[in-house]
Design an enzyme around this catalytic site. Structure first.
Site, PDB file in Angstrom:
ATOM      1  N   LYS A 158       1.004  -1.032  -0.084  1.00  0.00           N
ATOM      2  CA  LYS A 158      -0.026  -0.071   0.096  1.00  0.00           C
ATOM      3  C   LYS A 158       0.713   1.169   0.097  1.00  0.00           C
ATOM      4  O   LYS A 158       0.596   1.998  -0.839  1.00  0.00           O
ATOM      5  CB  LYS A 158      -0.699  -0.294   1.201  1.00  0.00           C
ATOM      6  N   CYS A 176      -4.798  13.216  12.925  1.00  0.00           N
ATOM      7  CA  CYS A 176      -4.984  11.621  12.913  1.00  0.00           C
ATOM      8  C   CYS A 176      -4.868  10.968  14.186  1.00  0.00           C
ATOM      9  O   CYS A 176      -4.214  11.479  15.204  1.00  0.00           O
ATOM     10  CB  CYS A 176      -3.450  11.361  12.088  1.00  0.00           C
ATOM     11  N   ARG A 206       0.542  14.855  13.087  1.00  0.00           N
ATOM     12  CA  ARG A 206       1.207  14.379  11.842  1.00  0.00           C
ATOM     13  C   ARG A 206       1.293  15.731  11.225  1.00  0.00           C
ATOM     14  O   ARG A 206       0.496  15.922  10.028  1.00  0.00           O
ATOM     15  CB  ARG A 206       0.546  13.434  11.022  1.00  0.00           C
ATOM     16  N   ASP A 221       4.665   0.710  12.371  1.00  0.00           N
ATOM     17  CA  ASP A 221       3.420  -0.160  11.606  1.00  0.00           C
ATOM     18  C   ASP A 221       3.240  -1.547  12.025  1.00  0.00           C
ATOM     19  O   ASP A 221       2.512  -2.099  11.848  1.00  0.00           O
ATOM     20  CB  ASP A 221       3.458   0.114  10.070  1.00  0.00           C
ATOM     21  N   ARG A 266      -8.750  -0.240   4.649  1.00  0.00           N
ATOM     22  CA  ARG A 266      -7.886   0.660   4.094  1.00  0.00           C
ATOM     23  C   ARG A 266      -6.725   0.140   3.784  1.00  0.00           C
ATOM     24  O   ARG A 266      -5.853   0.709   2.954  1.00  0.00           O
ATOM     25  CB  ARG A 266      -7.737   2.033   5.275  1.00  0.00           C
TER      26      ARG A 266
HETATM   27  N1  EPU Z   1       6.846  14.437  10.868  1.00  0.00           N
HETATM   28  C1  EPU Z   1       7.385  15.516  11.018  1.00  0.00           C
HETATM   29  N2  EPU Z   1       6.982  16.873   9.929  1.00  0.00           N
HETATM   30  C2  EPU Z   1       6.495  16.234   8.877  1.00  0.00           C
HETATM   31  C3  EPU Z   1       6.431  14.948   8.558  1.00  0.00           C
HETATM   32  C4  EPU Z   1       6.539  13.895   9.641  1.00  0.00           C
HETATM   33  O1  EPU Z   1       7.570  16.123  12.135  1.00  0.00           O
HETATM   34  O2  EPU Z   1       6.627  17.140   8.046  1.00  0.00           O
HETATM   35  C5  EPU Z   1       7.241  13.368  11.934  1.00  0.00           C
HETATM   36  C6  EPU Z   1       5.853  12.702  12.290  1.00  0.00           C
HETATM   37  O3  EPU Z   1       4.815  13.144  12.796  1.00  0.00           O
HETATM   38  C7  EPU Z   1       6.498  11.158  12.624  1.00  0.00           C
HETATM   39  C8  EPU Z   1       7.885  11.167  12.104  1.00  0.00           C
HETATM   40  O4  EPU Z   1       8.089  12.464  11.320  1.00  0.00           O
HETATM   41  O5  EPU Z   1       6.689  11.305  14.242  1.00  0.00           O
HETATM   42  C9  EPU Z   1       7.611  10.045  10.663  1.00  0.00           C
HETATM   43  O6  EPU Z   1       6.617  10.259  10.164  1.00  0.00           O
HETATM   44  P1  EPU Z   1       6.654  10.086   8.411  1.00  0.00           P
HETATM   45  O7  EPU Z   1       6.385  11.358   7.811  1.00  0.00           O
HETATM   46  O8  EPU Z   1       7.689   9.181   8.078  1.00  0.00           O
HETATM   47  O9  EPU Z   1       5.291   9.348   8.123  1.00  0.00           O
HETATM   48  P2  EPU Z   1       4.289   9.377   6.956  1.00  0.00           P
HETATM   49  O10 EPU Z   1       5.320   9.415   5.637  1.00  0.00           O
HETATM   50  O11 EPU Z   1       3.384  10.257   6.857  1.00  0.00           O
HETATM   51  C10 EPU Z   1       4.441   6.917   6.336  1.00  0.00           C
HETATM   52  C11 EPU Z   1       3.399   5.638   6.294  1.00  0.00           C
HETATM   53  C12 EPU Z   1       2.896   5.475   7.565  1.00  0.00           C
HETATM   54  C13 EPU Z   1       3.954   5.104   8.589  1.00  0.00           C
HETATM   55  C14 EPU Z   1       5.308   6.231   8.554  1.00  0.00           C
HETATM   56  C15 EPU Z   1       6.470   5.976   9.468  1.00  0.00           C
HETATM   57  C16 EPU Z   1       2.463   6.005   4.124  1.00  0.00           C
HETATM   58  C17 EPU Z   1       1.405   6.116   3.265  1.00  0.00           C
HETATM   59  N3  EPU Z   1       2.474   6.182   5.368  1.00  0.00           N
HETATM   60  O12 EPU Z   1       3.702   8.041   7.137  1.00  0.00           O
HETATM   61  O13 EPU Z   1       2.021   4.259   7.557  1.00  0.00           O
HETATM   62  O14 EPU Z   1       3.661   4.721   9.942  1.00  0.00           O
HETATM   63  O15 EPU Z   1       5.457   6.589   7.300  1.00  0.00           O
HETATM   64  O16 EPU Z   1       7.125   4.844   8.973  1.00  0.00           O
HETATM   65  O17 EPU Z   1       3.683   5.636   3.632  1.00  0.00           O
HETATM   66  C18 EPU Z   1       0.239   2.793   8.083  1.00  0.00           C
HETATM   67  O18 EPU Z   1       0.413   2.284   6.895  1.00  0.00           O
HETATM   68  O19 EPU Z   1      -0.379   2.385   8.876  1.00  0.00           O
HETATM   69  C19 EPU Z   1       1.116   4.048   8.319  1.00  0.00           C
HETATM   70  C20 EPU Z   1       0.522   4.865   9.414  1.00  0.00           C
END
Ligand code: EPU
Length: 426
Positions: free
Chosen positions: A23, A116, A121, A313, A405
């Site tokens: 996904k 969220c 996030r 995850d 999802r």
């Molecule tokens: N963060 C910031 N600022 C940003 C972005 C992120 O502070 O601009 C922080 C977040 O709050 C978090 C950390 O950085 O504490 C990591 O977040 P990340 O940005 O890596 O998360 P994401 O890219 O939004 C993806 C996956 C998530 C998974 C996370 C961490 C997808 C669609 N989602 O989210 O997957 O938990 O990386 O590995 O790729 C899931 O599949 O259930 C899911 C939530």
């Protein structure tokens, strides 16, 4: 709204299933199809509501899409720059369209993703990256308006945040930088396999990206990209979830077998399952594995970390395993410290889990009792299904839409392994 009835059973799981495409790879890859007006074909796309939602966003932006048994064809010839709030608000991964739109059109209007349940996030790092490329960003009526009328300009940017690197932030910046003038260097990039898969897709479209899968990604901008045909990698989180199912409820002799997996993406989960005493064996060059439970497992400690560390995850699913593992296990989530809502629901099933300050301390119980429980997010709902496999009686898992999802036909897959599960209208 649907619910899942899980009849906890003493009959152990056995047999084999095939793991679906990832996904979290497919979502940004579908967004990346906006970078070219030529058709792209993406294969092994899982049948999930998040994917349907991304396809709806592409369609709302003007792309033509066509889906047939796991393959999606997208042709984004004439596209608009505004992603509608009604679709974007449903899924955080929608912000992935930001990078491609601003790169191709010089403009993107995307609504801010909402709150969220797994915690705060923010998207500050996504915006930092786009600003470093020369984009201007303003907020208006809940929308971010990103403009780069003269085009984007390559830059050097460090994307490290207070919780480490950002996966979708790295994706967004990579997708924006492929059409920028000059070279972009992303320091502290996320090195998750999904980021590498996206980079492979972009390179197959004609991009020039090196270093994806490491902390330093270098992108040499090109004039334009072309269509391509790509197969998405295996879903390592779905694989890990079924590995836990095998450890928790598998047949001690035969175990359960998972096909079309990728061993190199599963090291942290394999290591912790093995440390708990379970048997994990890979074969077919690491593309299949068998998981057999140890009847006398032991508790272990987990601290989540960016790849190749233990994935956030997978922490909820491991918590379900430890709920009935003798001894004390400690699970700390450093990435999403508030992602523990499933623990209160597991306690309703008789588990003994105390959560404090981003850490769950689990005292393993000999067994759990069935109870009606509420899924709070995608991975929490999978964890509740796992816990229910081991609970005595019939558990009712409500708010099933969370699981749909991110897990393709999870109930059918578990039923094919011998679980007794049925889906009903709530
Ligand atoms: N963060 C910031 N600022 C940003 C972005 C992120 O502070 O601009 C922080 C977040 O709050 C978090 C950390 O950085 O504490 C990591 O977040 P990340 O940005 O890596 O998360 P994401 O890219 O939004 C993806 C996956 C998530 C998974 C996370 C961490 C997808 C669609 N989602 O989210 O997957 O938990 O990386 O590995 O790729 C899931 O599949 O259930 C899911 C939530």
């Amino acid at each position: 709204m649907e619910k899942l009835l899980v009849y906890g059973s003493d009959t152990p799981l056995s047999g084999s299933i095939t793991i679906s495409g990832s996904k979290n790879s497919a979502l940004p890859i579908l967004a990346a199809t906006l970078l070219t007006e030529e058709p792209c074909i993406v294969r092994r796309v899982p049948d999930l509501t998040d994917i349907h939602n991304m396809i709806k966003i592409l369609s709302a932006l003007g792309a033509q899409e066509d889906r047939c048994s796991g393959s999606v064809r997208v042709e984004a010839k004439n596209i608009a720059s505004e992603a509608p709030y009604e679709l974007v608000r449903r899924m955080r991964a929608s912000i992935c369209v930001m990078g491609p739109l601003v790169a191709r059109l010089g403009e993107a209007k995307v609504s801010l993703p909402g709150g969220c349940v797994i915690g705060d996030r923010p998207i500050d790092l996504h915006l930092k990256g786009l600003e470093a490329l020369g984009a201007q960003i303003s907020m208006d009526g809940g929308y971010m308006h990103i403009t780069a009328p003269q085009g984007l300009q390559g830059c050097e940017v460090d994307l490290r945040g207070k919780h480490g690197p950002t996966v979708l932030g790295t994706d967004n910046l990579m997708m924006a930088a492929v059409l920028a003038k000059g070279t972009t260097i992303i320091e502290s990039a996320a090195c998750e396999p999904e980021v590498e898969d996206l980079a492979n897709f972009l390179n197959a479209m004609g991009a020039k990206i090196t270093g994806a899968g490491t902390r330093r990604i270098v992108i040499e901008g090109v004039e334009s990209l072309h269509g391509t045909d790509h197969t998405v990698i295996a879903d390592r989180i779905e694989t890990g979830t079924f590995m836990v199912a095998g450890a928790l409820a598998g047949c001690p002799d035969k175990g359960i077998t998972l096909h079309q997996v990728e061993k190199s993406h599963l090291c942290a989960v394999t290591e912790k399952l093995t440390e708990a005493g379970h048997d994990v064996q890979f074969f077919q060059k690491g593309n299949s594995c068998v998981i057999k439970p140890n009847p006398h497992p032991q508790g272990v400690n987990i601290i989540t970390a960016p790849f190749p560390g233990f994935p956030t995850d997978m922490q909820a699913q491991m918590t379900a395993l430890f709920a009935t593992t003798p001894g004390i296990s400690v699970v700390e989530d450093t990435i999403f410290p508030h992602r523990f809502i499933h623990c209160a629901e597991m306690n309703r099933m008789g588990a003994d889990i105390r959560v404090d300050n981003g850490t769950a301390v689990i005292h393993g119980k000999p067994s759990l009792q069935a109870a009606p429980v509420m899924a709070s997010d995608l991975r929490a709902s999978a964890a509740l299904v796992l816990a229910a496999l081991k609970a005595k009686g019939t558990s009712e898992i409500n708010r099933l839409y969370h699981i749909d999802r991110g897990y393709e036909h999870i109930d059918n897959k578990l039923v094919s392994l011998g679980a007794r599960i049925s889906r009903q209208q709530a």
